[in-house]
Design an enzyme around this catalytic site. Structure first.
Site, PDB file in Angstrom:
ATOM      1  N   ARG A   9      22.487  50.886  48.791  1.00 25.29           N
ATOM      2  CA  ARG A   9      22.428  50.133  50.036  1.00 25.29           C
ATOM      3  C   ARG A   9      22.716  51.049  51.199  1.00 25.29           C
ATOM      4  NH1 ARG A   9      24.583  44.481  49.536  1.00 25.29           N
ATOM      5  NH2 ARG A   9      24.317  43.939  47.362  1.00 25.29           N
ATOM      6  N   GLY A  11      30.714  46.641  47.036  1.00 22.84           N
ATOM      7  CA  GLY A  11      29.890  47.598  47.757  1.00 22.84           C
ATOM      8  C   GLY A  11      28.923  46.890  48.682  1.00 22.84           C
ATOM      9  N   LYS A  60       5.735  38.998  70.977  1.00 23.72           N
ATOM     10  CA  LYS A  60       5.600  37.539  70.883  1.00 23.72           C
ATOM     11  C   LYS A  60       6.781  36.994  70.078  1.00 23.72           C
ATOM     12  CE  LYS A  60       2.288  34.012  69.485  1.00 23.72           C
ATOM     13  NZ  LYS A  60       3.321  33.146  68.922  1.00 23.72           N
ATOM     14  N   ARG A  78      26.404  52.171  45.653  1.00 23.63           N
ATOM     15  CA  ARG A  78      25.398  51.127  45.705  1.00 23.63           C
ATOM     16  C   ARG A  78      24.166  51.661  46.418  1.00 23.63           C
ATOM     17  NH1 ARG A  78      27.108  46.114  44.199  1.00 23.63           N
ATOM     18  NH2 ARG A  78      24.919  46.018  43.577  1.00 23.63           N
ATOM     19  N   ASP A  87      32.279  37.223  39.948  1.00 22.27           N
ATOM     20  CA  ASP A  87      31.550  37.747  41.108  1.00 22.27           C
ATOM     21  C   ASP A  87      31.596  36.698  42.206  1.00 22.27           C
ATOM     22  OD1 ASP A  87      29.799  38.938  42.838  1.00 22.27           O
ATOM     23  OD2 ASP A  87      28.021  38.679  41.589  1.00 22.27           O
ATOM     24  N   ASP A 119       8.706  33.918  68.153  1.00 20.95           N
ATOM     25  CA  ASP A 119       8.322  32.727  67.414  1.00 20.95           C
ATOM     26  C   ASP A 119       9.425  31.697  67.576  1.00 20.95           C
ATOM     27  OD1 ASP A 119       6.840  31.111  65.903  1.00 20.95           O
ATOM     28  OD2 ASP A 119       7.196  32.116  63.995  1.00 20.95           O
ATOM     29  N   HIS A 146      34.575  41.438  43.491  1.00 15.89           N
ATOM     30  CA  HIS A 146      34.697  41.205  42.059  1.00 15.89           C
ATOM     31  C   HIS A 146      36.172  41.079  41.694  1.00 15.89           C
ATOM     32  CE1 HIS A 146      30.586  43.103  40.746  1.00 15.89           C
ATOM     33  NE2 HIS A 146      30.474  41.887  41.252  1.00 15.89           N
TER      34      HIS A 146
END
Length: 633
Positions: A578, A501, A27, A576, A465, A29, A506
């Site tokens: 991740r 990363g 389904k 990192r 950053d 949306d 930075h």
DNA sequence: GGAGAGA
DNA sequence: TCTCTCCAACGCTAG
DNA sequence: CTAGCG
């Protein structure tokens, strides 16, 4: 060609039908749309026959390549996980950014002079699939919706586990019939959610909010508070039922997730309440929950928490398999006692980063090997400074947590740092062996203070950053980093650059005070803030220093808060937690060019990346007094 | 992943 | 002995 | 003022 065809609508059911008469689709949306192509002219009509072609120009443009036809489908926006999301769709429409929207075609009503409404569904879909494949082989905005023949119940469970909205089931042999009939059904993943009441906030006569929970993996988990939806009468009734159930301690297994308050009362998890809510947070907490009434007909044990973030599910699975295989402690067999830099590594083959499409799994042995290999690069940036770490003993899919105090059990490797105003000493290390020891306890990220070595109270390094909004491409971040570099050079500094990363960059500088008057953290932070504010003021279209507005597209968030006392930024060369085991990669400015892909810097690629000199090797020697720069600003 | 608290 | 729980903290902003 | 977020 027939005029507008009233769409066929689905009836809501609890559980989709089973059996081979039915097929099932995911389904979406979004907005139901009828796509009509006539003589190379394409239009999109809503279910109320409104012409919305102008809202989706990209889809219309692709559709022009089709012969005369009528398609039924849904326009939807896909989020990063590939799941359609109505919020994203509305956002895209309100901002006119419709290029990312997709038309999901699931039916074909008319094709090249032939009305197909009378032929069975599977045949219509077969023709639709062939049509799209042949006439639009490279289309990106128009896609065919697959269907599945597995049992409807399994399909719904799978869809809900994936965080999808639900399942549409259709009679495989039925013709296309406009209006709401029995040939199409929809089953939603959460329709009228129930929760178990595990406590309340208030006192014996006053109900401020209910504490809700549900079962998952046999555990009773806190799911948030319900502070609205009841009136004086229903609140009184609830309190009457709650008081006899009161117990001294919470029944929730995850008590740490329960916000603390002095007026909390705990009850046996018996009462089942029906609630409505907006969404569920990634942490599994209900947002905007509202009480609808008690469900006397349901028992608490049956209230299980279905929709859950994928990561959580994996943790639960791993936990299960862990308890099944008896854990070997002292006798650590299996992986013949691997030692790196004199540190015994347990579970060396445990994948801390799972395999991804273009990167292999990274194990604990790989991590410790990397720390050993890169220690000379990493240590200069963290030795002598308080160090916060991110740990993930079960890998990046499992629980992650920060740790800043000394890790019990690792004392012999550590050089604890006393930080004024803190009871417990902070973590800090100075040797390669200690770094490997951190790897052994699954430290995936290193976040040092920007302080001078051995002097936590003196800032020495500022990190700017550059954190892009999700829709900002990396080249734009690169341009911003160069902009920032020019500004810092103009102020007299020697800027250094590294990837984070992730998707950001930075820019770092070394600073100092004058001999008898070291810089304070407040001065350092204020200076960093002023640099960022100036940048934002000059180009408000490109930059923002506002944390929350960050979500609103196109800009780069300049995060100067990395430069407060006790704040940290990820270290150069730090991995990192991740996907892909990326690292925060220091770069010479000459390498920071458009087209650079920050995801290439990973632990598996480390041997290559560590060749040559460290671009950040001399940063601490280039400290510049910030006083003249402050005056200039 | 490892320690300490609690069952 | 086994199981559960903890492992940061601070400023910003919206509500 | 505080919950939620980064």
């Amino acid at each position: 060609m027939p005029g507008f065809v009233e769409p066929e609508l689905a009836r809501i059911v609890e559980v989709p039908a089973g059996g081979n008469l039915w097929v099932h689709e995911i389904k979406f949306d979004g907005y139901r749309m009828q796509l009509r192509v006539e003589k190379k002219r394409a239009i999109l009509l809503t279910r109320k026959k409104l012409d919305w072609s102008h809202r989706f120009p990209e889809i219309v443009a692709e559709a022009r390549a089709l012969p005369d036809c009528i398609l039924d489908g849904e326009v939807a926006a896909l989020d990063a996980r590939g799941i359609s999301n109505f919020g994203d769709l509305q956002l895209a429409l309100s901002e006119g950014k419709t290029a990312g929207l997709v038309y999901f075609a699931f039916d074909l009503l008319f094709l090249s002079g032939r009305d197909l409404r009378g032929v069975p569904l599977t045949e219509r879909k077969g023709q639709l699939e062939v049509l799209l494949k042949e006439r639009l082989p490279h289309a990106t905005r128009i896609r065919y919706v697959e269907h599945y023949e597995s049992s409807g119940k399994e399909m719904l469970e799978a869809a809900c586990r994936m965080g999808l909205e639900g399942v549409i089931s259709k009679r495989a042999d039925a013709p296309y019939r406009s209006g709401r009939g029995n040939d199409w059904t929809k089953a939603k993943c959460r329709g009228g959610q129930e929760v178990v009441i595990g406590g309340w906030r208030g006192d014996a006569n006053n109900l401020r909010s209910l504490l809700a929970g549900a079962y998952r993996d046999g555990q009773f988990l806190y799911m948030g508070r319900i502070g609205t939806g009841y009136n004086v009468k229903s609140a009184g009734e609830l309190l009457r039922k709650l008081k006899p159930l009161e117990i001294p301690r919470p029944a929730f297994a995850n008590t740490k997730d329960v916000p603390r308050a002095h007026d909390l009362h705990w009850v046996k998890p018996k009462l089942v309440a029906e609630v409505e809510f907006g969404t569920i947070t990634a942490a599994g907490i209900l947002r905007q929950a509202s009480y609808k009434g008690l469900r006397e007909d349901k028992t608490a044990e049956n209230v299980v928490f279905e929709a859950q973030p994928a990561a959580e599910e994996k943790t639960a699975k791993e936990r299960k398999s862990k308890t099944k295989n008896p854990t070997h402690r002292a006798i650590a067999p299996g992986n013949k006692g691997l030692t790196i830099a004199g540190v015994p590594i347990s579970n060396p083959d445990k994948a801390l980063w799972p395999e991804t499409e273009d990167s292999p799994a990274v194990t604990k042995a790989d991590l410790c090997g990397y720390y050993d290999m890169a220690a000379d690069r990493i240590l200069p940036h963290i030795a002598g400074r308080p160090l916060s770490v991110v740990r993930a003993p079960d890998g990046i899919g499992g629980e992650q947590f920060f740790q800043r105090h000394v890790l019990p059990g690792l004392e012999k490797y550590l050089k604890p740092v006393a930080v004024s105003g803190e009871e417990k000493p902070y973590l800090s290390i100075e040797t390669a062996q200690a770094l490997v020891a951190l790897g052994q306890v699954a430290v995936l990220e290193l976040h040092p203070w920007g302080s001078k070595r051995g002097e936590p109270e003196t800032p020495e390094r500022l990190i700017f950053d550059l954190d892009p909004a999700p829709d900002v491409v990396f080249d734009t971040v690169i341009a911003a980093a160069k902009d920032m570099r020019a500004r810092l050079i103009h102020l007299g500094f020697m800027p250094y650059v590294k990837t984070t990363g992730g998707k950001g960059i930075h820019v770092g500088i070394a600073i100092r005070g004058v001999p008898r008057k070291p810089v304070t953290w407040d001065e350092a932070k204020a200076f960093a803030r002023d640099v960022c504010l100036a940048m934002e003021a000059d180009e408000p279209g490109r930059y923002t220093t506002n944390m929350s507005k960050k979500v609103r597209g196109g800009k780069i968030f300049l995060d100067f808060l990395r430069n407060a006392r006790t704040a940290t930024a990820v270290a150069p060369w730090s991995p990192r937690a991740r996907a892909g085991a990326t690292i925060s990669m220091p770069l010479p400015w000459s390498k920071l060019r458009a087209g650079l892909d920050p995801t290439q810097f990973t632990i598996p690629n480390a041997p290559k990346l560590l060749r040559g000199a460290d671009p950040w090797a001399d940063i601490d020697k280039t400290a510049v007094n910030i006083e003249p720069a402050r005056k200039k600003l």
